[in-house]
Design an enzyme around this catalytic site. Sequence first.
Site, PDB file in Angstrom:
ATOM      1  N   ARG A   7       0.851  -1.193   0.000  1.00 21.53           N
ATOM      2  CA  ARG A   7       0.000   0.000   0.000  1.00 21.53           C
ATOM      3  C   ARG A   7       0.886   1.241   0.000  1.00 21.53           C
ATOM      4  NH1 ARG A   7      -3.474  -1.856   5.203  1.00 21.53           N
ATOM      5  NH2 ARG A   7      -4.258  -3.827   4.385  1.00 21.53           N
TER       6      ARG A   7
ATOM      7  N   ASP B 102       2.069   4.988  -0.011  1.00 22.52           N
ATOM      8  CA  ASP B 102       1.472   6.203   0.553  1.00 22.52           C
ATOM      9  C   ASP B 102       1.214   7.255  -0.524  1.00 22.52           C
ATOM     10  OD1 ASP B 102       1.619   5.356   3.234  1.00 22.52           O
ATOM     11  OD2 ASP B 102       3.724   5.983   3.366  1.00 22.52           O
TER      12      ASP B 102
ATOM     13  N   TYR C 214      12.821  -1.157  -2.840  1.00 21.18           N
ATOM     14  CA  TYR C 214      12.445   0.253  -2.922  1.00 21.18           C
ATOM     15  C   TYR C 214      13.671   1.086  -3.269  1.00 21.18           C
ATOM     16  CZ  TYR C 214       7.841  -0.255  -0.644  1.00 21.18           C
ATOM     17  OH  TYR C 214       6.548  -0.559  -0.345  1.00 21.18           O
TER      18      TYR C 214
ATOM     19  N   ARG D 233      10.996   5.284   4.478  1.00 19.85           N
ATOM     20  CA  ARG D 233      11.062   6.735   4.699  1.00 19.85           C
ATOM     21  C   ARG D 233      11.631   7.055   6.081  1.00 19.85           C
ATOM     22  NH1 ARG D 233       5.117   8.423   3.527  1.00 19.85           N
ATOM     23  NH2 ARG D 233       5.906  10.433   4.257  1.00 19.85           N
TER      24      ARG D 233
END
Lengths: 244, 244
Positions: free
Chosen positions: A50, A52, A110, A197
Amino acid sequence: MQTIKLTLEYDGTHYAGWQRQADQPTIQAALELVIGQVAQATLAVVGAGRTDSGVHALGQVASFRTERQLSSEEWSRALNGLLPDDICVRSVEFVPDEFHARYSAVGKLYEYRILNRPHRSALDRDRAWHVRKQLDQDAMRKAAECLIGRQDFSSFQGSPTDNQNPVCHLRQLSIRAESDLIRIEAYADRFLKQMVRAMVGTLVEVGLGKRTEASLQNSLAARDRSAAGKTAPAHGLYLVRVDY
Amino acid sequence: MQTIKLTLEYDGTHYAGWQRQADQPTIQAALELVIGQVAQATLAVVGAGRTDSGVHALGQVASFRTERQLSSEEWSRALNGLLPDDICVRSVEFVPDEFHARYSAVGKLYEYRILNRPHRSALDRDRAWHVRKQLDQDAMRKAAECLIGRQDFSSFQGSPTDNQNPVCHLRQLSIRAESDLIRIEAYADRFLKQMVRAMVGTLVEVGLGKRTEASLQNSLAARDRSAAGKTAPAHGLYLVRVDY
Protein backbone atom coordinates in the site's frame (compact mmCIF):
# COMPACT_ATOMS: atom_id res chain seq x y z
CA MET A 1 -11.77 -17.94 -13.69
CA GLN A 2 -8.25 -16.73 -14.40
CA THR A 3 -5.89 -15.03 -11.94
CA ILE A 4 -3.96 -12.18 -13.50
CA LYS A 5 -0.79 -10.51 -12.27
CA LEU A 6 -0.13 -6.91 -13.34
CA THR A 7 3.17 -5.07 -13.04
CA LEU A 8 2.48 -1.35 -12.77
CA GLU A 9 4.31 1.95 -13.08
CA TYR A 10 2.79 5.12 -11.65
CA ASP A 11 3.47 8.70 -10.78
CA GLY A 12 1.97 8.98 -7.30
CA THR A 13 1.92 12.79 -7.25
CA HIS A 14 -1.78 13.25 -7.84
CA TYR A 15 -3.02 10.25 -5.83
CA ALA A 16 -3.85 9.72 -2.18
CA GLY A 17 -1.77 6.52 -2.28
CA TRP A 18 -2.59 3.00 -3.36
CA GLN A 19 -5.53 2.08 -1.19
CA ARG A 20 -9.14 2.81 -2.08
CA GLN A 21 -10.63 5.69 -0.06
CA ALA A 22 -13.93 7.52 -0.18
CA ASP A 23 -13.77 10.76 -2.17
CA GLN A 24 -10.03 10.59 -2.86
CA PRO A 25 -8.30 9.55 -6.07
CA THR A 26 -6.24 6.42 -5.45
CA ILE A 27 -4.29 4.03 -7.67
CA GLN A 28 -6.39 1.05 -6.59
CA ALA A 29 -9.66 2.85 -7.39
CA ALA A 30 -8.38 3.98 -10.81
CA LEU A 31 -7.30 0.41 -11.61
CA GLU A 32 -10.49 -1.22 -10.38
CA LEU A 33 -12.57 1.16 -12.45
CA VAL A 34 -10.68 0.38 -15.65
CA ILE A 35 -10.28 -3.36 -15.05
CA GLY A 36 -14.00 -3.49 -14.30
CA GLN A 37 -14.72 -1.88 -17.67
CA VAL A 38 -12.54 -4.39 -19.52
CA ALA A 39 -13.68 -7.41 -17.46
CA GLN A 40 -17.32 -6.26 -17.69
CA ALA A 41 -17.72 -7.04 -13.99
CA THR A 42 -17.10 -5.38 -10.64
CA LEU A 43 -13.96 -6.81 -9.10
CA ALA A 44 -11.36 -6.23 -6.42
CA VAL A 45 -7.68 -5.69 -7.14
CA VAL A 46 -5.05 -6.69 -4.56
CA GLY A 47 -1.78 -4.74 -4.42
CA ALA A 48 1.61 -6.04 -3.23
CA GLY A 49 2.11 -2.96 -1.06
CA ARG A 50 0.00 0.00 0.00
CA THR A 51 2.11 2.89 -1.23
CA ASP A 52 1.47 6.20 0.55
CA SER A 53 0.20 9.38 -1.02
CA GLY A 54 2.87 10.79 -3.33
CA VAL A 55 4.93 7.58 -3.51
CA HIS A 56 5.76 6.35 -7.01
CA ALA A 57 6.08 2.88 -8.49
CA LEU A 58 8.23 1.42 -11.23
CA GLY A 59 7.15 -2.13 -10.48
CA GLN A 60 4.15 -2.36 -8.15
CA VAL A 61 2.35 -5.68 -8.53
CA ALA A 62 -1.41 -6.18 -8.42
CA SER A 63 -3.59 -9.23 -8.92
CA PHE A 64 -7.23 -9.94 -9.65
CA ARG A 65 -9.48 -12.79 -10.80
CA THR A 66 -11.72 -12.58 -13.83
CA GLU A 67 -13.87 -14.66 -16.14
CA ARG A 68 -13.05 -12.42 -19.09
CA GLN A 69 -10.89 -14.23 -21.62
CA LEU A 70 -8.35 -12.03 -23.35
CA SER A 71 -4.71 -12.55 -24.27
CA SER A 72 -2.10 -10.81 -22.12
CA GLU A 73 -1.39 -8.49 -25.05
CA GLU A 74 -5.10 -7.61 -25.28
CA TRP A 75 -5.30 -6.94 -21.54
CA SER A 76 -2.23 -4.75 -21.72
CA ARG A 77 -3.50 -2.68 -24.64
CA ALA A 78 -7.01 -2.34 -23.22
CA LEU A 79 -5.82 -1.27 -19.76
CA ASN A 80 -3.16 1.14 -21.05
CA GLY A 81 -5.71 2.62 -23.41
CA LEU A 82 -8.14 3.35 -20.58
CA LEU A 83 -5.88 4.17 -17.62
CA PRO A 84 -4.98 7.80 -16.88
CA ASP A 85 -1.60 8.80 -18.28
CA ASP A 86 0.11 8.74 -14.87
CA ILE A 87 -0.59 5.01 -14.40
CA CYS A 88 0.48 2.27 -16.82
CA VAL A 89 0.70 -1.48 -17.06
CA ARG A 90 4.21 -2.77 -17.76
CA SER A 91 3.29 -6.44 -18.02
CA VAL A 92 0.32 -8.79 -17.76
CA GLU A 93 0.87 -12.42 -16.71
CA PHE A 94 -1.50 -15.34 -16.19
CA VAL A 95 -0.66 -16.94 -12.85
CA PRO A 96 -1.94 -19.92 -10.82
CA ASP A 97 -5.00 -19.32 -8.65
CA GLU A 98 -2.89 -19.52 -5.47
CA PHE A 99 -1.07 -16.33 -6.48
CA HIS A 100 -1.81 -13.36 -4.23
CA ALA A 101 0.00 -10.08 -4.94
CA ARG A 102 0.41 -9.33 -1.24
CA TYR A 103 0.74 -12.67 0.56
CA SER A 104 2.82 -14.43 -2.11
CA ALA A 105 5.49 -11.71 -2.14
CA VAL A 106 8.88 -12.82 -0.76
CA GLY A 107 10.84 -9.61 -1.26
CA LYS A 108 10.52 -5.98 -2.24
CA LEU A 109 12.96 -3.44 -3.61
CA TYR A 110 12.45 0.25 -2.92
CA GLU A 111 14.53 3.18 -4.11
CA TYR A 112 14.64 6.55 -2.39
CA ARG A 113 15.99 9.54 -4.35
CA ILE A 114 17.59 12.55 -2.69
CA LEU A 115 18.68 15.61 -4.63
CA ASN A 116 21.61 16.96 -2.62
CA ARG A 117 22.43 20.47 -3.83
CA PRO A 118 21.87 24.05 -2.70
CA HIS A 119 19.12 24.95 -5.18
CA ARG A 120 15.90 23.07 -5.77
CA SER A 121 15.03 21.23 -9.00
CA ALA A 122 12.23 22.10 -11.42
CA LEU A 123 12.17 18.74 -13.23
CA ASP A 124 12.55 16.57 -10.11
CA ARG A 125 10.28 18.63 -7.86
CA ASP A 126 7.88 15.72 -7.26
CA ARG A 127 10.44 12.97 -7.89
CA ALA A 128 13.20 13.44 -5.29
CA TRP A 129 13.68 14.90 -1.78
CA HIS A 130 15.64 18.11 -1.99
CA VAL A 131 18.27 18.32 0.78
CA ARG A 132 20.22 21.56 0.58
CA LYS A 133 23.14 20.92 2.90
CA GLN A 134 25.87 18.58 1.76
CA LEU A 135 25.40 15.07 3.14
CA ASP A 136 28.28 12.99 4.50
CA GLN A 137 27.60 9.89 2.44
CA ASP A 138 30.35 7.83 4.07
CA ALA A 139 28.76 8.36 7.49
CA MET A 140 25.39 7.43 6.00
CA ARG A 141 26.82 4.22 4.51
CA LYS A 142 28.33 3.17 7.83
CA ALA A 143 25.07 3.91 9.63
CA ALA A 144 23.11 1.95 7.01
CA GLU A 145 25.19 -1.14 7.77
CA CYS A 146 23.81 -1.18 11.34
CA LEU A 147 20.32 -1.67 9.94
CA ILE A 148 21.13 -4.68 7.76
CA GLY A 149 19.91 -8.06 9.00
CA ARG A 150 16.87 -9.67 10.58
CA GLN A 151 15.84 -7.17 13.21
CA ASP A 152 12.91 -5.62 15.08
CA PHE A 153 12.21 -2.42 13.16
CA SER A 154 9.57 -1.00 15.55
CA SER A 155 11.57 2.24 15.77
CA PHE A 156 11.05 2.68 12.03
CA GLN A 157 7.33 1.91 11.86
CA GLY A 158 4.77 4.66 11.27
CA SER A 159 1.50 4.72 13.18
CA PRO A 160 -1.31 3.84 13.26
CA THR A 161 -0.76 0.27 12.14
CA ASP A 162 -2.50 -3.04 12.71
CA ASN A 163 0.73 -4.93 12.03
CA GLN A 164 1.66 -7.41 14.77
CA ASN A 165 5.09 -8.45 13.55
CA PRO A 166 7.87 -5.81 13.62
CA VAL A 167 10.64 -8.18 12.47
CA CYS A 168 11.95 -7.72 8.92
CA HIS A 169 14.98 -9.12 7.18
CA LEU A 170 16.67 -6.11 5.58
CA ARG A 171 19.12 -7.57 3.08
CA GLN A 172 20.32 -4.44 1.33
CA LEU A 173 20.49 -0.73 2.19
CA SER A 174 22.90 0.76 -0.32
CA ILE A 175 23.70 4.38 -1.06
CA ARG A 176 25.17 5.54 -4.34
CA ALA A 177 25.46 8.97 -5.90
CA GLU A 178 25.38 10.13 -9.51
CA SER A 179 26.42 13.77 -9.42
CA ASP A 180 23.96 15.44 -7.01
CA LEU A 181 21.38 12.63 -7.07
CA ILE A 182 21.70 10.13 -4.22
CA ARG A 183 19.89 6.82 -4.65
CA ILE A 184 19.22 4.65 -1.60
CA GLU A 185 18.12 1.10 -2.40
CA ALA A 186 16.41 -0.99 0.26
CA TYR A 187 15.61 -4.68 -0.18
CA ALA A 188 13.82 -6.79 2.45
CA ASP A 189 11.46 -9.72 2.73
CA ARG A 190 8.81 -7.28 4.00
CA PHE A 191 8.63 -3.66 5.13
CA LEU A 192 6.71 -1.99 7.94
CA LYS A 193 4.56 1.08 7.35
CA GLN A 194 6.74 4.03 6.24
CA MET A 195 9.84 2.00 7.13
CA VAL A 196 11.95 3.09 4.13
CA ARG A 197 11.06 6.74 4.70
CA ALA A 198 11.90 6.46 8.43
CA MET A 199 15.25 4.82 7.64
CA VAL A 200 16.08 7.46 5.02
CA GLY A 201 15.05 10.31 7.33
CA THR A 202 17.31 8.88 10.03
CA LEU A 203 20.24 8.35 7.62
CA VAL A 204 19.90 11.94 6.44
CA GLU A 205 20.20 13.12 10.05
CA VAL A 206 23.45 11.11 10.22
CA GLY A 207 24.57 12.67 6.93
CA LEU A 208 23.91 16.14 8.35
CA GLY A 209 25.91 15.37 11.51
CA LYS A 210 22.82 15.59 13.74
CA ARG A 211 23.07 11.94 14.74
CA THR A 212 26.05 9.57 15.02
CA GLU A 213 26.46 6.36 13.07
CA ALA A 214 26.67 4.42 16.35
CA SER A 215 23.36 5.86 17.58
CA LEU A 216 21.52 3.74 15.00
CA GLN A 217 22.11 0.65 17.19
CA ASN A 218 20.40 2.40 20.09
CA SER A 219 17.57 3.60 17.85
CA LEU A 220 16.88 0.01 16.79
CA ALA A 221 17.17 -1.36 20.32
CA ALA A 222 14.70 1.21 21.72
CA ARG A 223 11.80 -0.25 19.67
CA ASP A 224 10.21 3.18 19.85
CA ARG A 225 9.50 5.39 16.82
CA SER A 226 10.71 8.50 18.68
CA ALA A 227 14.20 6.94 19.01
CA ALA A 228 14.80 7.21 15.25
CA GLY A 229 14.80 10.18 12.88
CA LYS A 230 12.04 11.97 11.01
CA THR A 231 10.10 10.36 8.18
CA ALA A 232 11.50 11.43 4.81
CA PRO A 233 8.91 12.90 2.42
CA ALA A 234 6.86 10.52 0.26
CA HIS A 235 7.74 12.01 -3.13
CA GLY A 236 11.32 10.63 -3.12
CA LEU A 237 10.18 7.00 -2.79
CA TYR A 238 9.74 4.42 -5.57
CA LEU A 239 8.53 0.84 -5.28
CA VAL A 240 10.87 -0.72 -7.83
CA ARG A 241 10.23 -4.47 -7.77
CA VAL A 242 8.29 -7.17 -5.95
CA ASP A 243 9.70 -10.70 -5.92
CA TYR A 244 7.63 -13.90 -5.65
CA MET B 1 23.87 48.87 -13.86
CA GLN B 2 24.89 45.23 -13.57
CA THR B 3 24.40 42.55 -16.21
CA ILE B 4 23.35 39.23 -14.73
CA LYS B 5 23.51 35.77 -16.29
CA LEU B 6 21.07 33.14 -15.04
CA THR B 7 21.29 29.40 -15.69
CA LEU B 8 17.81 27.91 -15.56
CA GLU B 9 16.15 24.53 -15.26
CA TYR B 10 12.50 24.12 -16.19
CA ASP B 11 9.78 21.62 -16.87
CA GLY B 12 8.22 22.98 -20.06
CA THR B 13 5.05 20.87 -19.81
CA HIS B 14 2.73 23.63 -18.65
CA TYR B 15 4.23 26.49 -20.69
CA ALA B 16 3.68 27.75 -24.21
CA GLY B 17 7.45 27.83 -24.66
CA TRP B 18 10.09 30.40 -23.75
CA GLN B 19 8.92 33.50 -25.54
CA ARG B 20 6.46 35.99 -24.05
CA GLN B 21 2.99 35.78 -25.62
CA ALA B 22 -0.30 37.46 -24.90
CA ASP B 23 -2.60 35.33 -22.69
CA GLN B 24 -0.32 32.31 -22.58
CA PRO B 25 1.96 31.22 -19.73
CA THR B 26 5.58 31.32 -20.89
CA ILE B 27 8.94 30.86 -19.18
CA GLN B 28 10.08 34.35 -20.15
CA ALA B 29 6.94 35.98 -18.76
CA ALA B 30 7.20 34.02 -15.48
CA LEU B 31 10.86 35.06 -15.13
CA GLU B 32 10.28 38.72 -16.01
CA LEU B 33 7.48 38.95 -13.46
CA VAL B 34 9.62 37.57 -10.65
CA ILE B 35 12.84 39.37 -11.60
CA GLY B 36 10.81 42.59 -11.80
CA GLN B 37 9.59 42.02 -8.25
CA VAL B 38 13.12 41.48 -6.94
CA ALA B 39 14.69 44.25 -9.05
CA GLN B 40 11.80 46.60 -8.22
CA ALA B 41 11.67 47.66 -11.85
CA THR B 42 10.15 46.48 -15.11
CA LEU B 43 12.83 44.82 -17.19
CA ALA B 44 13.37 42.54 -20.17
CA VAL B 45 15.03 39.15 -19.96
CA VAL B 46 16.92 37.74 -22.96
CA GLY B 47 17.07 33.96 -23.43
CA ALA B 48 19.81 31.99 -25.22
CA GLY B 49 17.24 30.03 -27.18
CA ARG B 50 13.49 30.19 -27.69
CA THR B 51 12.43 26.74 -26.55
CA ASP B 52 9.10 25.54 -27.96
CA SER B 53 5.99 24.70 -25.98
CA GLY B 54 6.63 21.54 -23.96
CA VAL B 55 10.44 21.61 -24.36
CA HIS B 56 12.42 21.34 -21.11
CA ALA B 57 15.68 22.90 -19.97
CA LEU B 58 18.46 21.73 -17.71
CA GLY B 59 20.69 24.68 -18.56
CA GLN B 60 18.89 27.45 -20.45
CA VAL B 61 20.70 30.78 -20.07
CA ALA B 62 19.04 34.17 -19.66
CA SER B 63 20.45 37.63 -19.08
CA PHE B 64 19.15 40.98 -17.88
CA ARG B 65 20.44 44.32 -16.64
CA THR B 66 19.48 45.83 -13.30
CA GLU B 67 20.38 48.58 -10.87
CA ARG B 68 19.39 46.44 -7.90
CA GLN B 69 22.45 45.45 -5.88
CA LEU B 70 22.28 42.01 -4.38
CA SER B 71 24.84 39.22 -4.05
CA SER B 72 24.49 36.26 -6.41
CA GLU B 73 23.41 34.15 -3.43
CA GLU B 74 20.68 36.70 -2.59
CA TRP B 75 19.48 36.79 -6.20
CA SER B 76 19.37 33.01 -6.30
CA ARG B 77 17.40 32.66 -3.08
CA ALA B 78 14.98 35.47 -3.93
CA LEU B 79 14.24 34.17 -7.43
CA ASN B 80 13.90 30.53 -6.37
CA GLY B 81 11.63 31.62 -3.54
CA LEU B 82 9.28 33.43 -5.93
CA LEU B 83 9.41 31.34 -9.11
CA PRO B 84 6.80 28.62 -9.70
CA ASP B 85 8.02 25.16 -8.72
CA ASP B 86 8.51 24.05 -12.34
CA ILE B 87 11.14 26.75 -13.00
CA CYS B 88 14.33 27.22 -10.99
CA VAL B 89 17.58 29.12 -11.08
CA ARG B 90 20.67 26.88 -11.01
CA SER B 91 23.22 29.70 -10.90
CA VAL B 92 23.50 33.48 -10.89
CA GLU B 93 26.65 35.14 -12.29
CA PHE B 94 27.68 38.76 -12.69
CA VAL B 95 28.97 39.22 -16.23
CA PRO B 96 30.44 42.11 -18.28
CA ASP B 97 27.96 44.47 -19.93
CA GLU B 98 28.81 43.10 -23.38
CA PHE B 99 27.31 39.72 -22.40
CA HIS B 100 24.13 38.84 -24.29
CA ALA B 101 22.51 35.46 -23.58
CA ARG B 102 21.59 34.98 -27.24
CA TYR B 103 24.25 36.72 -29.32
CA SER B 104 27.22 35.78 -27.13
CA ALA B 105 26.46 32.05 -27.29
CA VAL B 106 29.02 30.00 -29.25
CA GLY B 107 27.52 26.53 -28.78
CA LYS B 108 24.49 24.70 -27.48
CA LEU B 109 23.94 21.16 -26.30
CA TYR B 110 20.50 19.56 -26.61
CA GLU B 111 19.41 16.11 -25.51
CA TYR B 112 16.44 14.25 -26.96
CA ARG B 113 15.00 11.32 -24.99
CA ILE B 114 13.14 8.43 -26.63
CA LEU B 115 11.50 5.68 -24.63
CA ASN B 116 11.69 2.65 -26.93
CA ARG B 117 9.42 -0.07 -25.58
CA PRO B 118 6.00 -1.53 -26.33
CA HIS B 119 4.11 0.04 -23.42
CA ARG B 120 3.99 3.71 -22.50
CA SER B 121 5.50 5.20 -19.35
CA ALA B 122 3.62 6.84 -16.48
CA LEU B 123 6.62 8.63 -14.97
CA ASP B 124 8.15 9.78 -18.27
CA ARG B 125 4.89 10.65 -19.99
CA ASP B 126 5.89 14.32 -20.45
CA ARG B 127 9.64 13.70 -20.44
CA ALA B 128 10.39 11.36 -23.36
CA TRP B 129 8.95 10.42 -26.76
CA HIS B 130 7.39 6.98 -26.60
CA VAL B 131 8.25 4.92 -29.70
CA ARG B 132 6.66 1.46 -29.53
CA LYS B 133 8.47 -0.39 -32.29
CA GLN B 134 12.06 -1.42 -31.74
CA LEU B 135 14.48 1.04 -33.32
CA ASP B 136 17.57 -0.06 -35.24
CA GLN B 137 20.06 2.07 -33.34
CA ASP B 138 23.02 1.08 -35.53
CA ALA B 139 21.22 2.35 -38.61
CA MET B 140 20.35 5.55 -36.74
CA ARG B 141 24.00 6.05 -35.72
CA LYS B 142 25.21 5.65 -39.30
CA ALA B 143 22.55 8.06 -40.54
CA ALA B 144 23.47 10.57 -37.82
CA GLU B 145 27.05 10.66 -39.13
CA CYS B 146 25.80 12.10 -42.45
CA LEU B 147 24.51 15.14 -40.61
CA ILE B 148 27.76 15.99 -38.82
CA GLY B 149 29.69 18.99 -40.11
CA ARG B 150 29.12 22.53 -41.37
CA GLN B 151 26.10 22.18 -43.62
CA ASP B 152 22.96 23.85 -44.90
CA PHE B 153 20.20 22.48 -42.65
CA SER B 154 17.25 24.06 -44.52
CA SER B 155 15.64 20.61 -44.76
CA PHE B 156 15.53 20.50 -40.97
CA GLN B 157 14.18 23.98 -40.32
CA GLY B 158 10.61 24.53 -39.13
CA SER B 159 8.49 27.32 -40.56
CA PRO B 160 7.67 30.13 -40.31
CA THR B 161 11.07 31.60 -39.54
CA ASP B 162 12.76 34.92 -40.11
CA ASN B 163 16.18 33.27 -40.07
CA GLN B 164 18.33 34.11 -43.11
CA ASN B 165 21.24 31.75 -42.48
CA PRO B 166 20.56 28.00 -42.73
CA VAL B 167 24.20 26.95 -42.18
CA CYS B 168 25.07 25.35 -38.84
CA HIS B 169 28.13 23.50 -37.69
CA LEU B 170 26.81 20.30 -36.12
CA ARG B 171 29.73 18.91 -34.12
CA GLN B 172 28.04 16.03 -32.32
CA LEU B 173 24.97 13.87 -32.90
CA SER B 174 25.43 10.85 -30.65
CA ILE B 175 22.97 8.10 -29.77
CA ARG B 176 23.31 6.00 -26.65
CA ALA B 177 20.87 3.71 -24.88
CA GLU B 178 20.39 2.84 -21.22
CA SER B 179 17.96 -0.06 -21.18
CA ASP B 180 14.87 1.24 -23.05
CA LEU B 181 15.79 4.93 -22.84
CA ILE B 182 17.61 6.28 -25.91
CA ARG B 183 19.41 9.60 -25.49
CA ILE B 184 20.39 11.62 -28.55
CA GLU B 185 22.83 14.45 -27.89
CA ALA B 186 23.23 17.24 -30.42
CA TYR B 187 25.90 19.92 -30.16
CA ALA B 188 26.27 22.79 -32.65
CA ASP B 189 27.35 26.41 -32.82
CA ARG B 190 23.71 27.30 -33.51
CA PHE B 191 20.46 25.52 -34.30
CA LEU B 192 17.62 26.39 -36.67
CA LYS B 193 14.01 26.39 -35.53
CA GLN B 194 12.93 22.84 -34.50
CA MET B 195 16.17 21.49 -36.01
CA VAL B 196 16.86 18.92 -33.28
CA ARG B 197 13.28 17.66 -33.42
CA ALA B 198 13.40 17.40 -37.24
CA MET B 199 16.72 15.50 -37.08
CA VAL B 200 15.37 13.14 -34.41
CA GLY B 201 12.12 12.57 -36.31
CA THR B 202 14.14 11.70 -39.42
CA LEU B 203 16.53 9.41 -37.52
CA VAL B 204 13.56 7.57 -36.01
CA GLU B 205 12.23 6.95 -39.53
CA VAL B 206 15.64 5.41 -40.33
CA GLY B 207 15.44 3.36 -37.11
CA LEU B 208 12.01 2.07 -38.14
CA GLY B 209 13.27 1.11 -41.62
CA LYS B 210 11.08 3.69 -43.37
CA ARG B 211 14.07 5.62 -44.65
CA THR B 212 17.62 4.51 -45.57
CA GLU B 213 20.77 5.82 -43.95
CA ALA B 214 22.01 6.98 -47.35
CA SER B 215 18.84 9.00 -47.97
CA LEU B 216 19.96 11.51 -45.32
CA GLN B 217 22.50 12.91 -47.81
CA ASN B 218 19.69 13.56 -50.29
CA SER B 219 17.50 15.05 -47.59
CA LEU B 220 20.22 17.55 -46.70
CA ALA B 221 21.00 18.35 -50.34
CA ALA B 222 17.34 19.07 -51.14
CA ARG B 223 17.24 22.11 -48.84
CA ASP B 224 13.53 21.51 -48.50
CA ARG B 225 11.75 20.63 -45.26
CA SER B 226 9.59 18.03 -47.00
CA ALA B 227 12.72 16.06 -47.97
CA ALA B 228 13.40 15.13 -44.33
CA GLY B 229 11.28 13.27 -41.75
CA LYS B 230 8.58 14.40 -39.38
CA THR B 231 9.26 16.69 -36.44
CA ALA B 232 9.65 14.67 -33.22
CA PRO B 233 7.35 15.80 -30.37
CA ALA B 234 8.52 18.65 -28.14
CA HIS B 235 8.27 16.84 -24.79
CA GLY B 236 11.36 14.66 -25.42
CA LEU B 237 13.68 17.65 -25.88
CA TYR B 238 15.97 19.24 -23.28
CA LEU B 239 18.22 22.28 -23.67
CA VAL B 240 21.16 21.03 -21.62
CA ARG B 241 23.89 23.65 -21.88
CA VAL B 242 24.80 26.91 -23.59
CA ASP B 243 28.48 27.73 -24.11
CA TYR B 244 29.95 31.25 -24.32
